[in-house]
Design a protein around this motif. Structure first.
Motif, PDB file in Angstrom:
ATOM      1  N   GLU A 189      12.511   2.347  -9.690  1.00  0.00           N
ATOM      2  CA  GLU A 189      12.842   3.215 -10.824  1.00  0.00           C
ATOM      3  C   GLU A 189      12.042   4.518 -10.766  1.00  0.00           C
ATOM      4  O   GLU A 189      12.596   5.609 -10.928  1.00  0.00           O
ATOM      5  N   LEU A 190      10.744   4.407 -10.522  1.00  0.00           N
ATOM      6  CA  LEU A 190       9.897   5.600 -10.459  1.00  0.00           C
ATOM      7  C   LEU A 190      10.257   6.481  -9.272  1.00  0.00           C
ATOM      8  O   LEU A 190      10.265   7.711  -9.385  1.00  0.00           O
ATOM      9  N   GLU A 191      10.567   5.871  -8.141  1.00  0.00           N
ATOM     10  CA  GLU A 191      10.975   6.653  -6.967  1.00  0.00           C
ATOM     11  C   GLU A 191      12.264   7.423  -7.252  1.00  0.00           C
ATOM     12  O   GLU A 191      12.408   8.579  -6.845  1.00  0.00           O
ATOM     13  N   THR A 192      13.175   6.802  -7.972  1.00  0.00           N
ATOM     14  CA  THR A 192      14.421   7.479  -8.340  1.00  0.00           C
ATOM     15  C   THR A 192      14.146   8.646  -9.277  1.00  0.00           C
ATOM     16  O   THR A 192      14.679   9.745  -9.094  1.00  0.00           O
ATOM     17  N   ILE A 193      13.304   8.418 -10.267  1.00  0.00           N
ATOM     18  CA  ILE A 193      12.959   9.493 -11.208  1.00  0.00           C
ATOM     19  C   ILE A 193      12.330  10.662 -10.459  1.00  0.00           C
ATOM     20  O   ILE A 193      12.711  11.817 -10.660  1.00  0.00           O
ATOM     21  N   ILE A 194      11.388  10.367  -9.574  1.00  0.00           N
ATOM     22  CA  ILE A 194      10.713  11.428  -8.817  1.00  0.00           C
ATOM     23  C   ILE A 194      11.706  12.181  -7.936  1.00  0.00           C
ATOM     24  O   ILE A 194      11.677  13.413  -7.867  1.00  0.00           O
TER      25      ILE A 194
END
Length: 160
Positions: free
Chosen positions: A69-74
């Motif tokens: 999820e965080l990788e996608t947001i970044i």
């Protein structure tokens, strides 16, 4: 302006840095710890009745999901930059306003929904008050419609 525009997720620089820090911690600390927990649980033998193993695997799933999820947001992040020096309210603006009727003064920053944190005076651009203020200027009187309508005067707009 919405929190997701053209497949980009609007964030302040500060929020992006917080997300990057969380991701780094998950990868370098939490992931390593849960792998060790799984290894320790496996060493106890039969996995079919090993509650510690099941808990560790579930924890691993949660960690890996959050990492993705965080990788996608970044990867989709677009940094919000307020209109520097402008008196126009936009996402990223810090706004001071006065309730025309009560005289109560509020100050907050308008941010994306991912950035929003009312306890830190950061409100979502989707909130009724932000929707009423976006595009307005310092000195304007604006009607806000939450449960009932009220008017506010924009005292100051800081875009930095």
């Amino acid at each position: 302006m919405k929190s997701i525009v053209n497949d980009k997720i609007l964030l302040t620089q500060q929020k992006l840095e917080e997300i990057e820090k969380e991701l780094e911690h998950l990868i370098n600390v939490e992931r390593v710890n849960v792998i060790q927990e799984i290894k320790d649980a496996r060493s106890q033998g039969d996995l079919s009745e090993n509650a510690e193993y099941d808990v560790a695997r579930e924890k691993q799933g949660i960690i890996e999901s959050r990492i993705r999820e965080l990788e996608t947001i970044i990867s989709k992040a677009k940094i919000i930059k307020a209109d520097l020096g402008s008196s126009r309210v936009s996402i990223g603006s810090k706004v001071s306003l006065e309730n025309v009727e009560s005289g109560e003064i509020q100050t907050f920053q308008i941010v994306s929904s991912i950035d929003a944190d009312p306890f830190k005076s950061k409100i979502s651009n989707f909130s009724p008050i932000a929707q009423a203020l976006l595009g307005q200027h310092q000195g304007d009187e604006v009607e806000v419609d939450v449960n009932e309508k009220y008017s506010v005067r924009i005292l100051e707009v800081i875009n930095e």
